[in-house]
Each structure stands twice: as C-alpha cells, then as structure tokens.
Design a protein around this motif. Structure first.
Motif, PDB file in Angstrom:
ATOM      1  N   UNK A 246     -21.958  51.964  44.595  1.00  0.00           N
ATOM      2  CA  UNK A 246     -22.102  52.184  43.122  1.00  0.00           C
ATOM      3  C   UNK A 246     -21.103  51.396  43.330  1.00  0.00           C
ATOM      4  N   UNK A 247     -19.449  51.039  44.055  1.00  0.00           N
ATOM      5  CA  UNK A 247     -18.979  49.783  43.864  1.00  0.00           C
ATOM      6  C   UNK A 247     -19.521  48.076  44.515  1.00  0.00           C
ATOM      7  N   UNK A 248     -18.716  47.556  43.581  1.00  0.00           N
ATOM      8  CA  UNK A 248     -19.029  45.825  43.824  1.00  0.00           C
ATOM      9  C   UNK A 248     -17.794  45.541  43.944  1.00  0.00           C
ATOM     10  N   UNK A 249     -18.496  44.367  44.913  1.00  0.00           N
ATOM     11  CA  UNK A 249     -16.683  43.414  45.219  1.00  0.00           C
ATOM     12  C   UNK A 249     -17.638  41.680  45.464  1.00  0.00           C
ATOM     13  N   UNK A 250     -16.191  40.915  45.159  1.00  0.00           N
ATOM     14  CA  UNK A 250     -17.215  39.543  45.420  1.00  0.00           C
ATOM     15  C   UNK A 250     -15.825  38.792  46.200  1.00  0.00           C
ATOM     16  N   UNK A 251     -16.442  37.794  46.869  1.00  0.00           N
ATOM     17  CA  UNK A 251     -15.633  37.177  47.839  1.00  0.00           C
ATOM     18  C   UNK A 251     -16.638  35.471  48.082  1.00  0.00           C
ATOM     19  N   UNK A 252     -15.206  35.060  47.983  1.00  0.00           N
ATOM     20  CA  UNK A 252     -15.934  33.173  48.655  1.00  0.00           C
ATOM     21  C   UNK A 252     -15.325  32.246  49.830  1.00  0.00           C
ATOM     22  N   UNK A 253     -16.455  31.669  50.423  1.00  0.00           N
ATOM     23  CA  UNK A 253     -15.363  30.513  51.384  1.00  0.00           C
ATOM     24  C   UNK A 253     -15.555  29.424  51.322  1.00  0.00           C
ATOM     25  N   UNK A 254     -14.869  28.343  51.315  1.00  0.00           N
ATOM     26  CA  UNK A 254     -14.319  27.275  51.484  1.00  0.00           C
ATOM     27  C   UNK A 254     -15.294  26.399  52.438  1.00  0.00           C
ATOM     28  N   UNK A 255     -15.479  26.594  53.258  1.00  0.00           N
ATOM     29  CA  UNK A 255     -15.766  26.707  54.744  1.00  0.00           C
ATOM     30  C   UNK A 255     -16.497  28.021  55.056  1.00  0.00           C
ATOM     31  N   UNK A 256     -17.681  28.508  54.268  1.00  0.00           N
ATOM     32  CA  UNK A 256     -18.310  29.719  54.877  1.00  0.00           C
ATOM     33  C   UNK A 256     -18.960  30.064  56.585  1.00  0.00           C
ATOM     34  N   UNK A 257     -19.538  28.265  57.417  1.00  0.00           N
ATOM     35  CA  UNK A 257     -19.211  28.580  59.047  1.00  0.00           C
ATOM     36  C   UNK A 257     -18.034  29.056  58.992  1.00  0.00           C
ATOM     37  N   UNK A 258     -17.195  29.409  59.127  1.00  0.00           N
ATOM     38  CA  UNK A 258     -15.895  30.513  59.545  1.00  0.00           C
ATOM     39  C   UNK A 258     -15.600  31.526  58.926  1.00  0.00           C
ATOM     40  N   UNK A 259     -15.471  31.897  59.581  1.00  0.00           N
ATOM     41  CA  UNK A 259     -15.518  33.852  59.329  1.00  0.00           C
ATOM     42  C   UNK A 259     -14.430  33.915  59.224  1.00  0.00           C
ATOM     43  N   UNK A 260     -13.623  33.611  59.397  1.00  0.00           N
ATOM     44  CA  UNK A 260     -11.940  33.915  58.941  1.00  0.00           C
ATOM     45  C   UNK A 260     -11.315  33.366  57.583  1.00  0.00           C
ATOM     46  N   UNK A 261     -12.320  32.738  56.713  1.00  0.00           N
ATOM     47  CA  UNK A 261     -11.091  31.714  55.020  1.00  0.00           C
ATOM     48  C   UNK A 261     -11.754  32.797  54.054  1.00  0.00           C
ATOM     49  N   UNK A 262     -12.663  34.057  54.455  1.00  0.00           N
ATOM     50  CA  UNK A 262     -13.139  34.650  53.008  1.00  0.00           C
ATOM     51  C   UNK A 262     -12.061  34.975  52.275  1.00  0.00           C
ATOM     52  N   UNK A 263     -12.580  34.931  51.109  1.00  0.00           N
ATOM     53  CA  UNK A 263     -11.095  35.475  50.618  1.00  0.00           C
ATOM     54  C   UNK A 263     -10.816  36.432  50.157  1.00  0.00           C
TER      55      UNK A 263
END
Length: 672
Positions: free
Chosen positions: A240-257
């Motif tokens: 019921x609660x929605x979230x969003x994130x993005x990642x310029x280099x998605x193959x790297x797990x530690x760079x999500x916004x």
C-alpha cells in the motif's frame, strides 16, 4: 528535403503536423492538469486503431499476455495457455505476419501464485522472459526466479535467484545503452522481503546476486533509460506504500539513491505498481489506488532531477478497475504517456501528449476482456495485447494505436504566399460578415475592372513562422558500462532569436561522419524545453555527426534550417594510465625506473593509432610544465622512463595520435 543540407525551409505537410501534435512536451507540471471524469463506454475512440488480430487462436484458454517491441517496430508476445497445466507460448510479427504460437516453457507447480511472468525485448529483437515457480532447488522445493532467452530458439531456464527460502514477484528490463539485462525480485527469508537484483552483462555472464540497500519491499518493477540509469518502484506495508529509487550504475548495489516516497497509503491491499521512463531520465509510475472510494489508476512523475510531480487520477470512473490489469508505456523520444487498464469487462486507454485524451474504450463489445500489456516503438506507434473471452474461450488479441488523438486539417500543404491575381481592400471585420465594401481587382488580363460589392471574400497574405536553429551544439562521447558500445550525448542552447515564438520541439539528426550531408536522418524529437539528447548503443567502429532543427508550435510554421554540426572528436586518450617504480641494482650503482602503462581506448576502434606520446613533469609543478619525453608505437602499452633521480617524484600523461596526425586530449594522470 533535408534541412541539414539545404538552406531553404521545409514546409510541413498536414500528415507531419498531425504527428508533431502528438509529440508535444510532457510538461513537468502535468500532474496539475486533471483529466475530466468520464464514464466507461461513452466516448468513441479518439485514436486510429487497427483491426485486432487473434494471435493465440487456441482451443485452450489463454491469458497473461506480455508484449515487447524492437527498434524496427516488430512486436513480440508471450502468454499462458491452460491445457492440464499452464504453458508459456511465444509469437512475433517480425516477418510481417504473426508466427504460429510455439510452446517454450511450462509451470511446474500449477497454482495461482506460480508463473507471474515478465517480459523484455532488446532493441535488436532478443526476447527475455522471467518467471517464478515452485521447483526443486538444493534438495528441496521452493520458489525461485527463472530466466529464459530466445537465441535461435529458447534456451533452457536458468535459476537466477538461487534462494533456499523463496524468491517471488519480480520485474526485468533490458538496458538500451548496452543490451545488458537486469532482474529484480521480492526476496523472502532473513531479513524478510528484501529486494534482490541480478545483472547479466552484454557478453552473457551473470553477476553476483545483490540485496539492494533500500529496505524491504514487495513486487519491485524496473525500467532503464538510454543513459543506462535504472529506475525502480516497489511497495511496502503489503503493497500500500510505494517508493522509488534510481541508479546510474545499476550493476553496483551501493549507488542507489535515497528512496523517494511516492504514495503513503494507496488505500488498497495491493497496488501493483508499474513503471516506465523516457530518454531524458524521467520516470512515470502508475498504481491501483482506493483513496477516492473506488479502485482507480493513479500516475505520478519523478523528474530527472528528483522533482516529484503531483498525483493524477487517470481513470476517473465510477467503477472499479480490475485488479492487476494496469499497464503503462512511454514514448522514449518525447515523453508521451500511454496508460491502459481493464474495467467492467472492457480495455480502456488514456494518453498524455501535452493534454489528456478522452477515455477510449478499446474493446467496446459484449465480450469479457482483461489482462493487457502495452509497448511503444521508436516511430511512436502504440502496440497493445489483451485477453478476451470469445465463445467461452479466452484468446490473446493484438492491435496498434496511433500515437495521439486523430485530428482533421483542412489546410493545404503549399507555403502561403501573396496572391498575384487580385488585391482586395475590405471593411469587413471577419470572413463571415456581410458589409459594403469597395473592391479594386487587378486582373492578369489587359482589362481593369472597378466594382462595388455587398460581400467580400478576402485573400489573406501571411508569412509563415520559421524559428532559428539551436545554438552551440556540443557532443560528449563516452563508453557504456560494458565498454563494447558508446553513448553520445548532444547538448545545445536555445536561440534567443526564438524568444518571442512558441516552440514545439527540437529534431535531432544523425549521420555517419564519413558520409555526405544528404545522409542525415531524424533520430528523435525532444520537447522544446529540453536541451540534450542521449544516443546510446552506438557502434565503436563508427563515428557520428549530429545536427539540430527547431519546430514551431504554429501548425502552419516552417522547420528551421540546420544548426551547426557536432561531430565526435577524432581521437580519444588511452585509459587506465598507471606508474610503478622499480630499482635496477648492480654492484656499483642503482637505477630508478618508472614503468608507465596504459590501455587502448575502445572509443578509438574506428581509427588507426600510430603512436602514443608520453609527457612528464615533476610532482608539484604546474600542468603547463609537462614535456614530451617519448613516443612509442601504437601497438605498445608501456614505456620505461629510466635513469631518474631518486630525489624527485614524477607525474605522467599519455596522448593518442592517429594516422592523420590528430593528437587526443591527455589521459588521466599516472602518479609515481
């Protein structure tokens, strides 16, 4: 005619004007443009819709259709057939006609929760399918995510989640910048319901399983834009609660916004979020929402800079949308949005192309319809598949829909010009008024007639609007994550001469740099408030030139002449410059040697490198003190700088030189 090669303007035809209307900018404030409340079935379709095609044509029930398109506009579809247990079928119209459906996988555990397939097609037409199923794993039976790819036939399923507990509800996407592949899923176990991700490189190798550092989540969905940036939506609190994130280099797990809250409470137990993006880094999220009393389809935009638009109730009906039948597709080139859902046994569409379209009942018949999927091709054509009950048997149907509302124009395609046959002076204030006027007509014959008339039809003399081209185009070229393709980003500036004009869009033109200007072709149309375009997936073996034109909003206006060109630079500096120091010791003396090394830049594949120049300065000196100390052959990737002082430290940079004598910019600094 090509405005990149000729000086005179090109008049747009009535057809091109219709297309351009459909390419209007999706303004960042679109969330405040509320669509009017409409009831299902009351409106005729404002789109040009092709006759539907039954692509399953099966004696067993079919459902859960999924759709993808390639860069040539070919469509690909997968769906379930129900005969004893569920089987996945595949068909494509790549040859011009839909192929006979072919089974390629079946579900092991035939219950409602198994399957849940997802589908992605690469720009070159490679289909990828993911599903979750209850299958043997490590001596036990559990849910996991399975992956299949079509390469001259479907390859066997691969367990990509490898979870001893359970991995379920998932999404997948192809990176258009390099054709790498990503799958995300709801990972059960400890901690419960984290989001898992796995990456498949362009060469086909799988990376390690990642647990994304964004907290717990349900039903994650992923999409990737032309820059290679991944956009992710997921739910928490039972969806019921929605979230969003993005990642310029998605193959790297530690760079999500840092996650952005999209909806605090959607008002329904499961909101089934979906996501798509455009080529400018904007993401568009839809979900099922019950906060206004009935089950509606809501939309929200997240801009490239992180700005969050307001919520839009897209469906605006008094009925309830059918659970988990919503779909969204975005025209990557201009940000036009297409949203579909099932309600009351019908399939409905709404679009945003600068304004909201009326509600369109795509099926509009007595049969029961549900489960749909949407895809937009590079030409702006919307492709649709859905399931419908025909004589008690569920079939999969396919249709295409024009890129925007149908409009009718009575204008001619010729350029307005001053009439040479007559000149009329009239006191009439409008073309429909009747008044007393004096008309002097100069005929092309030798006689001249003066007459007084009681009504006048005026000949209008007008000068069509023609804006100026954009200024200062600049091209940046870089490697994609795989280093097998490149990404060209062209940026430009608005021409101040257009300040008093309403502009519709900019057209981006491209050709191979070694071809003539007549080979320019349009590759994209971007909104008039956008000043960059990302052209991903370019071949390393070619160099490209770009140009721009401006399109006015006035439907009778003219396309501008071409801008200055922006061409890829000739040579690029080498990569990974490094320096290591060794000592050559003998009985009587020691010699300090700095070994400078580098790697060939894949961006230089289109040229022949004849040499590398090595420059050196002492540590602490200004960069202007760099002096060339050596040149080595183009096949060499190391240089030994000998007999150096042990009392000094040195910095090095390397440049590339091609057969034309062009020298690249300097590499990164190699520090002793």
């Amino acid at each position: 005619m090509n405005p990149m090669t000729i000086e005179r303007p090109v008049r747009r035809t009535a057809i091109s004007m219709i297309i351009l209307v459909g390419a209007v900018l999706l303004i960042s404030a679109f969330a405040m443009v509320k669509p009017q409340r409409r009831e299902p079935g009351k409106f005729t379709a404002p789109f040009e819709i092709t006759p539907r095609v039954n692509i399953s044509n099966s004696s067993s029930n079919s459902d859960w259709p999924l759709l993808g398109v390639d860069d040539n506009g070919a469509a690909y579809a997968v769906w379930f057939e129900y005969l004893r247990n569920r089987k996945l079928y595949f068909s494509t119209n790549k040859s011009g006609q839909w192929t006979t459906p072919a089974q390629f996988e079946q579900i092991y555990y035939d219950n409602e929760e198994s399957g849940w397939p997802w589908f992605a097609v690469s720009s070159s037409g490679i289909p990828h399918v993911t599903l979750h199923d209850y299958r043997p794993h490590n001596g036990d039976i559990t849910y996991n995510i399975y992956y299949l790819i079509y390469q001259n036939g479907w390859l066997p399923a691969v367990n990509v989640s490898s979870n001893d507990t359970a991995s379920t509800y998932h999404g997948c996407a192809v990176n258009p910048a390099d054709n790498s592949f990503y799958v995300v899923w709801q990972h059960e176990g400890e901690p419960e319901r984290t989001i898992g991700l796995r990456y498949k490189s362009p060469s086909g190798s799988w990376g390690a399983i990642q647990t994304l550092p964004i907290g717990t989540g349900y039903m994650p969905q992923i999409t990737i834009d032309a820059t290679g940036t991944a956009h992710l939506v997921w739910g928490t609190a039972w969806g019921t609660t929605l979230w969003y994130s993005k990642n310029r280099t998605p193959q790297s797990s530690n760079t999500w916004t840092q996650p952005i809250l999209i909806k605090g409470d959607a008002g329904v137990p499961w909101s089934y979020p979906k996501i798509d993006c455009d080529n400018f880094g904007n993401a568009y999220l839809i979900w099922e929402d019950g906060t206004q009393g009935n089950r509606e389809i809501f939309l929200r935009k997240v801009s490239n800079d992180g700005t969050l638009g307001g919520e839009v109730n897209v469906s605006q009906t008094s009925g309830n949308s059918l659970e988990n039948t919503l779909a969204v597709a975005v025209n990557k080139a201009n940000g036009n949005i297409y949203i579909g859902w099932a309600e009351g046994g019908e399939i409905f569409l709404r679009t945003f192309t600068g304004t909201w379209s009326e509600l369109t009942n795509l099926t509009n018949n007595t049969a029961d319809s549900n489960m749909l999927s949407l895809a937009v091709d590079r030409a702006g054509l919307l492709h649709v598949v859905y399931a419908e009950s025909v004589s008690g048997n569920w079939e999969i149907f396919y249709q295409t829909v024009s890129s925007g509302p149908t409009t009718t124009s009575t204008s001619t395609t010729s350029i307005p010009s001053t009439s040479t046959s007559s000149t009329t002076t009239s006191t009439a204030t409008t073309s429909t008024s009747t008044s007393t006027s004096t008309s002097t007509s100069t005929s092309t014959s030798t006689s001249t007639t003066t007459s007084t008339t009681t009504s006048t039809t005026s000949t209008t003399t007008s000068i069509p609007v023609q804006p100026k081209p954009p200024l200062n185009p600049f091209l940046d070229t870089r490697l994609d994550a795989s280093q097998t393709l490149k990404i060209n980003t062209i940026v430009w500036q608005r021409n101040p001469a257009n300040d008093n004009l309403e502009l519709l869009e900019y057209r981006v033109w491209r050709k191979r740099a070694n071809l003539s200007d007549s080979d320019f072709s349009v590759i994209a149309a971007v909104p008039a408030t956008t000043f960059q375009y990302v052209d991903g997936g370019r071949s390393l073996s070619e160099k490209y030139t770009y140009g721009l034109t401006t399109i006015p909003k006035d439907p009778y206006g003219l396309e501008s002449t071409g801008s200055e060109f922006a061409t890829e630079i000739v040579t690029f500096p080498p990569l990974n410059a490094a320096c290591r120091t060794v000592t050559n010791s003998s009985l009587f003396r020691s010699e300090k040697i700095n070994i400078v090394s580098w790697k060939r830049n894949p961006l230089n594949e289109a040229i022949t490198v004849i040499q590398y120049n090595i420059y050196r300065k002492k540590a602490g000196q200004d960069d202007s003190q760099y002096q060339r100390i050596a040149a080595v052959a183009g096949y060499a990737f190391e240089y030994q700088d000998r007999k150096l002082s042990f009392n000094e430290k040195y910095h090095y940079v390397i440049t590339t030189v091609d057969t034309g004598g062009y020298e690249s910019a300097r590499s990164s600094t190699a520090i002793e």
